[in-house]
Design a protein around this motif. Structure first.
Motif, mmCIF file in Angstrom:
data_model
loop_
_atom_site.group_PDB
_atom_site.id
_atom_site.type_symbol
_atom_site.label_atom_id
_atom_site.label_comp_id
_atom_site.label_asym_id
_atom_site.label_seq_id
_atom_site.Cartn_x
_atom_site.Cartn_y
_atom_site.Cartn_z
ATOM 1 N N PHE A 313 0.820 -1.193 0.000
ATOM 2 C CA PHE A 313 0.000 0.000 0.000
ATOM 3 C C PHE A 313 0.866 1.260 0.000
ATOM 4 N N THR A 314 0.287 2.349 -0.459
ATOM 5 C CA THR A 314 0.959 3.643 -0.394
ATOM 6 C C THR A 314 1.101 4.043 1.074
ATOM 7 N N PRO A 315 2.060 4.933 1.378
ATOM 8 C CA PRO A 315 2.319 5.268 2.790
ATOM 9 C C PRO A 315 1.085 5.723 3.565
ATOM 10 N N VAL A 316 0.170 6.403 2.931
ATOM 11 C CA VAL A 316 -0.984 6.916 3.653
ATOM 12 C C VAL A 316 -1.876 5.788 4.167
ATOM 13 N N TYR A 317 -1.817 4.619 3.514
ATOM 14 C CA TYR A 317 -2.643 3.485 3.926
ATOM 15 C C TYR A 317 -1.845 2.354 4.570
ATOM 16 N N GLU A 318 -0.529 2.414 4.507
ATOM 17 C CA GLU A 318 0.281 1.312 5.021
ATOM 18 C C GLU A 318 0.073 1.098 6.526
ATOM 19 N N LEU A 319 -0.182 2.160 7.265
ATOM 20 C CA LEU A 319 -0.400 2.019 8.706
ATOM 21 C C LEU A 319 -1.669 1.235 9.020
ATOM 22 N N ARG A 320 -2.563 1.115 8.042
ATOM 23 C CA ARG A 320 -3.802 0.361 8.242
ATOM 24 C C ARG A 320 -3.724 -1.015 7.575
ATOM 25 N N ARG A 321 -2.510 -1.504 7.349
ATOM 26 C CA ARG A 321 -2.318 -2.754 6.596
ATOM 27 C C ARG A 321 -3.110 -3.916 7.188
ATOM 28 N N ALA A 322 -3.031 -4.105 8.495
ATOM 29 C CA ALA A 322 -3.687 -5.250 9.117
ATOM 30 C C ALA A 322 -5.173 -5.277 8.811
ATOM 31 N N GLU A 323 -5.777 -4.101 8.769
ATOM 32 C CA GLU A 323 -7.203 -4.000 8.485
ATOM 33 C C GLU A 323 -7.494 -4.124 6.999
ATOM 34 N N LEU A 324 -6.696 -3.436 6.172
ATOM 35 C CA LEU A 324 -7.024 -3.322 4.760
ATOM 36 C C LEU A 324 -6.649 -4.545 3.936
ATOM 37 N N SER A 325 -5.530 -5.212 4.260
ATOM 38 C CA SER A 325 -5.094 -6.322 3.409
ATOM 39 C C SER A 325 -6.102 -7.465 3.430
ATOM 40 N N ASP A 326 -6.607 -7.811 4.621
ATOM 41 C CA ASP A 326 -7.605 -8.882 4.702
ATOM 42 C C ASP A 326 -8.884 -8.495 3.970
ATOM 43 N N ALA A 327 -9.300 -7.248 4.154
ATOM 44 C CA ALA A 327 -10.529 -6.803 3.498
ATOM 45 C C ALA A 327 -10.375 -6.788 1.982
ATOM 46 N N LEU A 328 -9.209 -6.367 1.492
ATOM 47 C CA LEU A 328 -8.985 -6.307 0.050
ATOM 48 C C LEU A 328 -8.992 -7.707 -0.561
ATOM 49 N N VAL A 329 -8.287 -8.644 0.064
ATOM 50 C CA VAL A 329 -8.249 -10.011 -0.474
ATOM 51 C C VAL A 329 -9.651 -10.617 -0.494
ATOM 52 N N GLN A 330 -10.424 -10.375 0.555
ATOM 53 C CA GLN A 330 -11.786 -10.901 0.585
ATOM 54 C C GLN A 330 -12.638 -10.286 -0.520
ATOM 55 N N LYS A 331 -12.489 -8.965 -0.734
ATOM 56 C CA LYS A 331 -13.238 -8.305 -1.809
ATOM 57 C C LYS A 331 -12.843 -8.849 -3.181
ATOM 58 N N ILE A 332 -11.555 -9.121 -3.365
ATOM 59 C CA ILE A 332 -11.096 -9.686 -4.638
ATOM 60 C C ILE A 332 -11.746 -11.045 -4.873
ATOM 61 N N MET A 333 -11.775 -11.896 -3.840
ATOM 62 C CA MET A 333 -12.406 -13.210 -3.989
ATOM 63 C C MET A 333 -13.898 -13.088 -4.250
ATOM 64 N N ASP A 334 -14.537 -12.114 -3.591
ATOM 65 C CA ASP A 334 -15.990 -11.962 -3.763
ATOM 66 C C ASP A 334 -16.350 -11.381 -5.128
ATOM 67 N N THR A 335 -15.449 -10.563 -5.682
ATOM 68 C CA THR A 335 -15.782 -9.829 -6.917
ATOM 69 C C THR A 335 -15.411 -10.600 -8.178
ATOM 70 N N ILE A 336 -14.235 -11.230 -8.187
ATOM 71 C CA ILE A 336 -13.800 -11.953 -9.393
ATOM 72 C C ILE A 336 -14.545 -13.277 -9.453
ATOM 73 N N ALA A 337 -15.325 -13.454 -10.503
ATOM 74 C CA ALA A 337 -16.162 -14.644 -10.619
ATOM 75 C C ALA A 337 -15.310 -15.898 -10.782
#
Length: 339
Positions: A313-337
């Motif tokens: 992530f870019t520096p502005v979001y890197e501090l929220r990595r623990a929260e965002l990385s799990d959410a992003l991977v889950q969204k990718i699995m939910d969105t890509i058919a």
């Protein structure tokens, strides 16, 4: 013995490893399965979790079950690269001595190397470990030393931040999986861990694990055979490549996270090495299930552990990595058919 017979024989061994480790570790079946997958995919593993959740116990149980030699190093602020390679001391005759350190003392018999609290060690030490992980060799005493069967497990202390050196992005990418070992949620497991005396004596607990249930020196060969034997269809290949593209530019696939500017979120998506590791792990999971082909469920089962720590992530979001990385991977699995 034919290739199919070898694979079936090793399937039994893989199941036995999980059963033996489960004698010492309760409430963590998913962690045990993924560490076992990493072993047969020949990948290194980075562990995270709160203090006292059993990270060391699960690794010692695996080390006992797979056989070979085991070494452990504690990360400290004063640890230097040379401390991994040699040990200097004065012997009983008052003569200076230099003996091989933890990376070298077992030679090619080293199968499990556990670096506890890796982020307490200086970057120079981390760099040496990364070279050992990538090449399974180091230079010392004017020659190359090889440990072709070694698997590295590292534990990252995420509680204290003082006197720690966070792993660089390239360092995290060297690990096949990043696994978060949490506290068990099952009330029965919690009660057993607190009130059952069996779980209060770690050494006695580990004695229950049958030693050397694998021919550990053949892991590399069987891992290569698994990769050759488990096939991916053209549909699965397209699906994995789409997942990769989504890690690089999620907004192109309509992926959104609340309160996040998706155009400014990603600094770099997963690397080719990371996606290759994902596929290797998925093939091992398919083999453990007795299949010779990949299905989407194999990919889904290893995707969070293999991809989450490889999206930067870019520096502005890197501090929220623990929260965002799990959410992003889950969204990718939910969105890509899935096919």
């Amino acid at each position: 013995m034919t290739a199919d017979e070898k694979l079936q024989d090793w399937q039994s061994s893989a199941r036995r490893v999980e059963c033996e480790v489960a004698k010492a570790v309760i409430g963590q079946p998913q962690i045990i399965r993924l560490i076992n997958v990493a072993l047969f995919a020949r990948g290194h593993v980075l562990l995270e979790g709160d203090v006292g959740v059993g990270k060391t116990t699960v690794l010692r149980a695996f080390a006992r079950a797979i056989g070979g030699e085991f070494e452990r190093v504690e990360g400290t602020i004063d640890l230097m690269p040379g401390d991994l390679l040699y040990h200097s001391y004065v012997d009983e005759h008052s003569r200076p001595r230099i003996d091989p350190g933890p990376l070298l003392r077992h030679g090619e018999k080293l199968s499990t190397f556990f670096f506890n609290e890796i982020n307490r060690a200086r970057p120079q030490v981390q760099s040496l470990l990364l070279r050992a992980m990538a090449e399974r060799s180091v230079s010392a005493f004017n020659r190359e030393h090889y440990f072709p069967h070694m698997t590295v497990f590292a534990d990252r202390n995420k509680v204290e931040k003082e006197e720690t050196f966070e792993l660089a992005s390239a360092a995290r990418d060297r690990f096949m999986f990043e696994l978060n070992i949490g506290k068990p949620a099952d009330p029965a497991v919690r009660r057993a861990l607190v009130f059952d005396p069996v779980f209060h004596d770690t050494e006695a607990l580990l004695e229950q694990v049958e030693p050397a249930v694998l021919r550990w020196e053949q892991l590399n060969d069987i891992a290569a055979l698994i990769q050759r034997s488990v096939q991916a269809s053209a549909t699965i290949e397209r699906y994995v490549l789409q997942l990769w593209e989504a890690s690089e530019a999620p907004q192109r696939f309509g992926i959104h996270l609340d309160g996040v500017d998706m155009g400014r979120l990603i600094l770099a998506g997963a690397s080719p090495r990371g996606v290759s590791a994902l596929v290797r792990a998925a093939r091992v999971l398919a083999w453990m299930a007795g299949r010779s082909h990949l299905v989407p469920e194999d990919v889904h089962a290893v995707l969070p552990a293999a991809l989450g720590h490889r999206v930067f992530f870019t520096p502005v979001y890197e501090l929220r990595r623990a929260e965002l990385s799990d959410a992003l991977v889950q969204k990718i699995m939910d969105t890509i058919a899935a096919p």
